[in-house]
Structure formats: structure tokens, C-alpha cells
Scaffold this motif. Structure first.
Motif, PDB file in Angstrom:
ATOM      1  N   VAL A   1      59.705  35.463  46.410  1.00 22.05           N
ATOM      2  CA  VAL A   1      58.862  34.100  46.122  1.00 22.05           C
ATOM      3  C   VAL A   1      57.719  34.794  45.425  1.00 22.05           C
ATOM      4  O   VAL A   1      57.059  35.807  45.894  1.00 22.05           O
ATOM      5  N   HIS A   2      57.192  33.832  44.518  1.00 19.57           N
ATOM      6  CA  HIS A   2      55.983  34.155  43.706  1.00 19.57           C
ATOM      7  C   HIS A   2      54.864  33.214  44.488  1.00 19.57           C
ATOM      8  O   HIS A   2      54.972  32.088  44.775  1.00 19.57           O
ATOM      9  N   PRO A   3      53.514  33.842  44.257  1.00 24.22           N
ATOM     10  CA  PRO A   3      52.374  33.194  44.893  1.00 24.22           C
ATOM     11  C   PRO A   3      51.923  31.913  44.094  1.00 24.22           C
ATOM     12  O   PRO A   3      52.296  31.628  42.952  1.00 24.22           O
ATOM     13  N   LEU A   4      51.228  30.808  44.843  1.00 23.89           N
ATOM     14  CA  LEU A   4      50.901  29.714  44.455  1.00 23.89           C
ATOM     15  C   LEU A   4      49.672  29.904  43.748  1.00 23.89           C
ATOM     16  O   LEU A   4      48.815  31.069  43.906  1.00 23.89           O
ATOM     17  N   THR A   5      49.245  29.208  42.490  1.00 27.14           N
ATOM     18  CA  THR A   5      48.143  29.410  41.762  1.00 27.14           C
ATOM     19  C   THR A   5      46.698  29.921  42.627  1.00 27.14           C
ATOM     20  O   THR A   5      46.142  30.969  42.501  1.00 27.14           O
ATOM     21  N   GLU A   6      46.250  29.042  43.763  1.00 34.77           N
ATOM     22  CA  GLU A   6      45.159  29.319  44.544  1.00 34.77           C
ATOM     23  C   GLU A   6      45.231  30.379  45.261  1.00 34.77           C
ATOM     24  O   GLU A   6      44.529  31.258  45.434  1.00 34.77           O
ATOM     25  N   TYR A   7      46.756  30.973  45.544  1.00 32.24           N
ATOM     26  CA  TYR A   7      46.743  32.229  46.493  1.00 32.24           C
ATOM     27  C   TYR A   7      46.487  33.436  45.349  1.00 32.24           C
ATOM     28  O   TYR A   7      45.696  34.425  45.884  1.00 32.24           O
ATOM     29  N   ILE A   8      47.096  33.512  44.259  1.00 29.87           N
ATOM     30  CA  ILE A   8      46.958  34.581  43.493  1.00 29.87           C
ATOM     31  C   ILE A   8      45.503  34.659  42.989  1.00 29.87           C
ATOM     32  O   ILE A   8      45.032  35.839  42.871  1.00 29.87           O
ATOM     33  N   GLN A   9      44.823  33.487  42.898  1.00 31.68           N
ATOM     34  CA  GLN A   9      43.433  33.468  42.489  1.00 31.68           C
ATOM     35  C   GLN A   9      42.627  34.062  43.602  1.00 31.68           C
ATOM     36  O   GLN A   9      41.768  34.940  43.362  1.00 31.68           O
ATOM     37  N   GLN A  10      42.740  33.641  44.798  1.00 33.78           N
ATOM     38  CA  GLN A  10      42.001  33.986  45.898  1.00 33.78           C
ATOM     39  C   GLN A  10      42.231  35.458  46.590  1.00 33.78           C
ATOM     40  O   GLN A  10      41.228  36.200  47.073  1.00 33.78           O
ATOM     41  N   GLN A  11      43.528  35.892  46.411  1.00 31.80           N
ATOM     42  CA  GLN A  11      44.002  37.220  47.146  1.00 31.80           C
ATOM     43  C   GLN A  11      43.578  38.272  46.106  1.00 31.80           C
ATOM     44  O   GLN A  11      43.401  39.277  46.486  1.00 31.80           O
ATOM     45  N   PHE A  12      43.930  38.102  44.665  1.00 29.28           N
ATOM     46  CA  PHE A  12      44.088  39.251  43.673  1.00 29.28           C
ATOM     47  C   PHE A  12      43.212  38.980  42.752  1.00 29.28           C
ATOM     48  O   PHE A  12      43.383  39.839  41.810  1.00 29.28           O
ATOM     49  N   GLY A  13      42.501  37.878  42.394  1.00 29.18           N
ATOM     50  CA  GLY A  13      41.637  37.773  41.297  1.00 29.18           C
ATOM     51  C   GLY A  13      42.396  37.591  40.083  1.00 29.18           C
ATOM     52  O   GLY A  13      41.746  37.424  39.170  1.00 29.18           O
ATOM     53  N   MET A  14      43.768  36.975  40.031  1.00 27.02           N
ATOM     54  CA  MET A  14      44.446  36.869  38.857  1.00 27.02           C
ATOM     55  C   MET A  14      44.485  35.251  38.570  1.00 27.02           C
ATOM     56  O   MET A  14      44.519  34.529  39.602  1.00 27.02           O
ATOM     57  N   HIS A  15      43.997  34.951  37.480  1.00 23.77           N
ATOM     58  CA  HIS A  15      43.892  33.319  37.252  1.00 23.77           C
ATOM     59  C   HIS A  15      44.977  32.558  37.106  1.00 23.77           C
ATOM     60  O   HIS A  15      44.841  31.295  36.998  1.00 23.77           O
ATOM     61  N   TYR A  16      46.376  33.027  36.687  1.00 21.25           N
ATOM     62  CA  TYR A  16      47.299  32.112  36.836  1.00 21.25           C
ATOM     63  C   TYR A  16      48.443  32.969  37.406  1.00 21.25           C
ATOM     64  O   TYR A  16      48.393  34.054  37.640  1.00 21.25           O
TER      65      TYR A  16
END
Length: 582
Positions: free
Chosen positions: A332-347
Motif C-alpha cells: 500500500v502507498h501512503p496517504l498525502t498527509e502521511y508522506i508529508q508528515q513522516q518523510f517530508g515528501m509533498h505528494y
């Protein structure tokens, strides 16, 4: 299976610069030598991307420029312990995932040592001073500036061979996933920021991709070639990689090395990883295709896409081959807010599977079965991760038949994988490695280590509403006929409204007119032998594509036409086109 004319080494010829490139150390030195005599004292700076073989470079130049003062910029770099302390927050303890770095290259150098090197250059009595290594321009901007570059895929090959550790770490024998993680989250980000302004002013670009076979092109010619690519169709150089689940379709279809056990992936359009081949006369230069994105993001991507994503290429096309192979990892791939908060990626990595080919009985695993209790499924997954049992996928996950030209949409948060017997064209956003494996069918990696799973991450991002009914209604073959003309039909094939990529499929036996509408287009010829991409006003030379080849149409191209060509004449052809929704 019949082989195609799939071009594994696509290149573009840059006219008007035939004498601006050379290959081999002797020719490179002959080109540089006159530049050394232009001033009473000359500082030659050779800045490098991490991974460049400095030993080879130094040996070749020191043997020729014997009276020069030689300064290695890396002697001012912070030591390994200091770098680790600086980067600890970004490295994390996870084997796969870190946090994207916002560091600048000067932070990696000890200020006093750097100032000492700068003073050495200033006071050196020699007529020629050569400053070399990653970060060399921090020592001196260069009277003559050479930038030595190489693609990320080549860096990964050197890592896998044990030749290369991370920059400043010397960790040649560390787990390859951890070395890649450090490069991906930190080194490549820092050095891309560093090299972008250098490429805009460099006197020369040094191609160091192949050991002991360097090539060099003038900065003027390089920049002309990159500008040319913003005005015409082009392809990046695909690369192929085996995997534990890999199949045999690509090996046969694309005439790949028969000695390899399988091929799992082909990255056919991943500009952060792929390279570009440009020909100047009889010299071919290989550079990271990312250099084009960094220097010409507006012309390549278009104003709206550039405004949204910056100098990042947001669309990825790649192949996943399980024909004669095994299931992909269940993921599964992360939701947008999760990838932003956990890894610093914006999409995040929204994606889709377009089925290029399949064997009878092939399936795609997509979404949870209706009535699934989340805790029951994760209890089963955790037992499987501990090796106590196999995951009971049939009880928890939908298995949907997969046939040629089916299109499955996979917005982030949807559990999925392709099953054995499928040849997938994956169309996705481009955060690259943010895949949370939930179950890997009990396999070891090619390195003999257990393949990592990320159940804690996965449990946070699964959308449990994507059950059997929802998946069939929203994610499977959402085909709408939008328009038809003489010898062509346009269909909308997705993607889901949560995904920023739009796709169209065109079936055609005659010419089809397209327009970039101000945004980059990425296409693949998914049916038929051969087609030609033309400019209605001859703005670029006709560009021929073959079955399964992915090609890029820069935003600045505007109108273009695709027509059957060569062996494709008389056939029904089809392209799949992707772009970023406005």
C-alpha cells in the motif's frame, strides 16, 4: 514470442556542435591544455557528483599536468562521525525510509579546513592549480569549470558491486538498502541543489558513466542540447533489473541478456533515475535525464506543472513483469498527509496498472474484500511476518481477473499488487520508494536477506472503505469513449479523482492530433508495431516510436500528430497518454 524493435539506447543528435565533444583522456587533456595557457595563473576546478571515480580522474590528469598544484576538496569534508551526527534525523533507524534532506552542501564541510584550501589556491605560486572532488567549487569558482556527472542508476550499480559506499561514510559493505536510502534521502538532494547552478555556467561537462572511457562536451553544446530536448519528443534510456518475482516477457520481447534469471522492472520513464544520450558528431554523451528537469523545468513541464511540483518530473512510466514469475509484494502507498508528515515528501504515489499482456488466469489483487475486519487482517499479517503462517490473502483481498488492455486504478491507501502472469505498464506519480510492503509471500531478497515489511506504516494508511463493491465501481476499467474521428477513437481510462494524473487511450489506424495544452505529456505505444510523432508545422524532426516504448512530449511542443508508420501501417495501434490535470 516475436521480438520487437524496442530501442534500448535511444539518443538525440544535437546539430551544429560536432566539434564540441571528445572522448578518452588524451583527447580531453588536449582540449583542456590550451585553456590552461590563457592566464598567468589558471585555476581548473573539477566539481563532481558523488560516485564519480576520483582515482581514475586524478591519475589521468596528474600524469599530464605534472607541475600543477593539486587540491582535493574532500580533505575539508567533515569526518564520518560528524556527518552522521548532522544527518541522524534524516537517516533514521529504518532500513528503507528516511526523511528528505534540506541540507546545503557547505554544511558537510569544516569551515576552517575549507578556508585553508581557499587560501592555498590564492597563494599557490604554480601557474596551474587543479581543485577536484565533490564540492570543489566551494574552494574556488574556477577560471575553467568542469562538472563531472553520472546517472543515479550507474551509482546504484557501483553500490551493488561493493565499489561505492555513501559519500563521506566509507560503508562499502553496509546493507544496500541502507546505502540507497542515504543517497536517496540526503546525498542526491544536496548535490542536485549544488550542481544546478554549476551546469548553467560550466565550461565543460565530463561524462564519467563508463569506467576508463570518459567523454566531455562543452557547456555551450550541452546547454544547446538540453534546450533542443524541450522542443521535441524524446526518450530516456531505460534500465532493466531482476527481482525475486521477476518474469520472462521483457527478456524475450526486448532481447535482453538471456543469462539473467528474470527481469522484474524496467524504468522506462523515471527521469530522476534514467539517463539521456546526446550525440555531438561521433561522440555520445550520457548524462542524468534529471539535468534536463533541473535546467529547463518550465519549458519541459509547463507553467502550471512547474508551479505545482517545481523542478521535479511528476509522472512515472515503468514495467512490472511477472509473466513466468511470481506475485509482486502485497503493498500500500501512503496517504498525502502521511508522506508529508513522516518523510517530508509533498505528494504521494498514486498509480495505476495498465495490462500490456497477461497469461490465462492472471489476476490483480486490489482492495479489501467486503466485510473485512482491519484487526483480523493485521493479526493475520503479523503472524505471517513472524513466519508462523502464510497470509490468508484469499480471505481478505479481492482477486480480479487481469486481461490485456485492462486498466486498474490504484489511489494511495488502496492495498494492491499484480499477480503472477501479468505484464504491467505502471503509470504513477513519482515519489519513487514510498511503498509499504505488507506481505511478500515468505520470500528472501536477491541479497539473501528477508524482504522488509512495514506493517506499522501500512496500518496507518489503508483506506478500508475500498472494498469489493467500491473497487469494482471506481477502479476497474473505467472506460468512457470521449470522441471518434476518421480512423481513431479517444477513450478516458482514468485515473481516480483523488489522483492528479489523467490518462487517455487512443485507438487509431490513421493520424491522430494531440496537444500538450501547456503541460508535459508522457505516452506509450501499447498496441501496434510502429508509429511516428510529427509536428504539423515542422517544428521538430519526425520521431519514430516502437511497441512498448515510452516517450515524452515537452509542454512547449504544443500540437503534435501521431500516425501509423513502417510496420504499423495497416495495423490497429493504441497509445496511452498521461498528463497532470489542471
Amino acid at each position: 514470442m516475436k521480438k520487437t524493435t524496442y530501442d534500448k539506447y535511444p539518443e538525440v543528435t544535437v546539430p551544429g556542435y560536432d566539434q564540441h565533444a571528445c572522448r578518452g583522456w588524451d583527447a580531453i587533456i588536449a582540449e583542456l591544455r590550451p585553456r590552461m595557457a590563457e592566464k598567468t595563473k589558471t585555476v581548473l576546478v573539477i566539481d563532481c557528483y558523488p560516485g564519480v571515480r576520483l582515482g581514475e580522474l586524478e591519475q589521468a590528469l596528474q600524469a599530464e599536468f605534472t607541475t600543477a598544484r593539486w587540491i582535493n576538496a574532500e580533505t575539508a569534508r567533515r569526518d564520518e562521525q560528524a556527518l552522521h551526527a548532522l544527518l541522524a534525523r534524516n537517516l533514521t533507524d529504518d532500513r528503507v525510509f528516511g526523511v528528505l534532506s534540506c541540507h546545503q552542501l557547505p554544511e558537510f564541510f569544516e569551515p576552517t579546513a575549507l578556508a585553508d584550501l581557499q587560501k592555498q589556491v590564492e597563494t599557490a605560486p604554480e601557474a596551474l592549480v587543479i581543485v577536484c572532488g565533490p564540492g570543489a567549487t566551494l574552494v574556488h569558482p574556477g577560471d575553467v569549470l568542469v562538472y563531472a556527472d553520472l546517472p543515479r542508476w550507474e551509482i546504484q550499480m557501483r553500490m551493488r558491486s561493493g565499489e561505492l559506499g555513501n559519500w563521506g561514510a566509507g560503508n562499502y559493505n553496509e546493507d544496500i538498502l541502507r546505502r540507497y536510502k542515504r543517497a536517496f534521502f540526503i546525498e542526491w538532494r544536496v548535490f542536485d541543489r549544488h550542481k544546478t547552478p554549476l551546469l548553467k555556467r560550466a565550461d565543460y561537462l565530463l561524462d564519467t558513466t563508463v569506467a576508463n572511457a570518459p567523454a566531455m562536451v562543452s557547456g555551450e553544446a550541452l546547454r544547446a542540447g538540453l534546450e533542443l530536448l524541450t522542443r521535441r519528443p524524446f526518450r530516456v534510456v531505460p534500465f532493466f533489473d531482476p527481482g525475486v518475482w521477476g518474469g520472462q516477457w521483457m527478456k524475450q520481447q526486448f532481447d535482453l541478456d538471456p543469462m539473467k534469471p528474470n527481469y522484474a522492472w524496467c524504468f522506462d520513464c523515471v527521469p530522476e533515475e534514467n539517463s539521456l544520450l546526446m550525440r555531438f558528431g561521433d561522440v555520445r554523451i550520457e548524462i542524468p535525464s534529471l539535468d534536463l528537469v533541473l535546467l529547463h523545468p518550465r519549458a519541459l513541464l509547463g507553467e502550471k506543472v512547474h508551479a505545482r511540483f517545481g523542478a521535479e518530473f511528476p509522472i512515472r512510466f515503468d514495467f512490472l513483469d511477472t509473466i513466468g514469475g511470481q506475485n509482486l509484494s502485497f503493498q500500500v502507498h501512503p496517504l498525502t498527509e502521511y508522506i508529508q508528515q513522516q518523510f517530508g515528501m509533498h505528494y504521494t504515489q498514486d498509480e495505476s496498472y495498465y495490462i500490456l499482456d497477461s497469461e490465462p488466469g492472471a489476476v490483480v489483487y486490489l482492495g479489501v474484500r467486503s466485510g473485512t475486519e482491519p484487526q483480523a487482517m493485521f493479526n493475520d499479517l503479523r503472524q505471517a511476518a513472524r513466519g508462523e503462517k502464510a497470509f490468508d490473502d484469499a480471505s481478505f483481498v479481492n482477486q480480479i481477473p487481469a486481461r490485456k488492455h485492462d486498466h486498474f486504478l490504484i489511489p494511495a491507501g488502496t492495498v494492491h499488487c499484480s499477480g503472477a502472469g501479468t505484464m504491467v505498464l505502471e503509470i504513477s506519480a513519482t515519489p519513487y520508494i514510498f511503498t509499504f510492503k505488507l506481505w511478500d509471500w515468505g520470500r528472501l531478497g536477491l541479497d539473501g536477506l528477508p524482504r522488509p515489511v512495514h506493517l506499522d506504516h501500512g496500518e496507518q494508511v489503508i483506506d478500508w472503505q475500498r472494498d469489493t463493491e467500491w473497487v469494482h465501481e471506481h477502479l476497474v476499467n473505467r472506460i468512457d469513449v470521449l470522441a471518434e474521428g476518421d480512423g481513431w477513437r479517444e477513450e478516458r481510462t482514468g485515473l481516480h479523482e483523488r489522483e492528479f494524473i489523467e490518462t487517455r487511450r487512443h485507438w487509431f489506424t490513421g493520424p491522430v492530433t494531440h496537444h500538450t495544452d501547456g503541460g508535459v505529456n508522457v505516452l506509450n505505444l501499447v498496441e501496434g508495431a510502429e508509429a511516428r510523432v510529427e509536428s504539423p508545422n515542422d517544428a521538430f524532426e519526425p520521431f519514430v516510436v516502437h511497441y512498448a516504448e515510452t516517450f515524452i512530449i515537452p509542454a512547449s511542443v504544443g500540437e503534435y500528430r501521431i500516425t501509423p508508420w513502417g510496420k504499423g501501417v495497416g495495423q490497429q495501434l493504441a497509445t496511452v497518454k498521461a498528463w497532470v490535470r489542471g
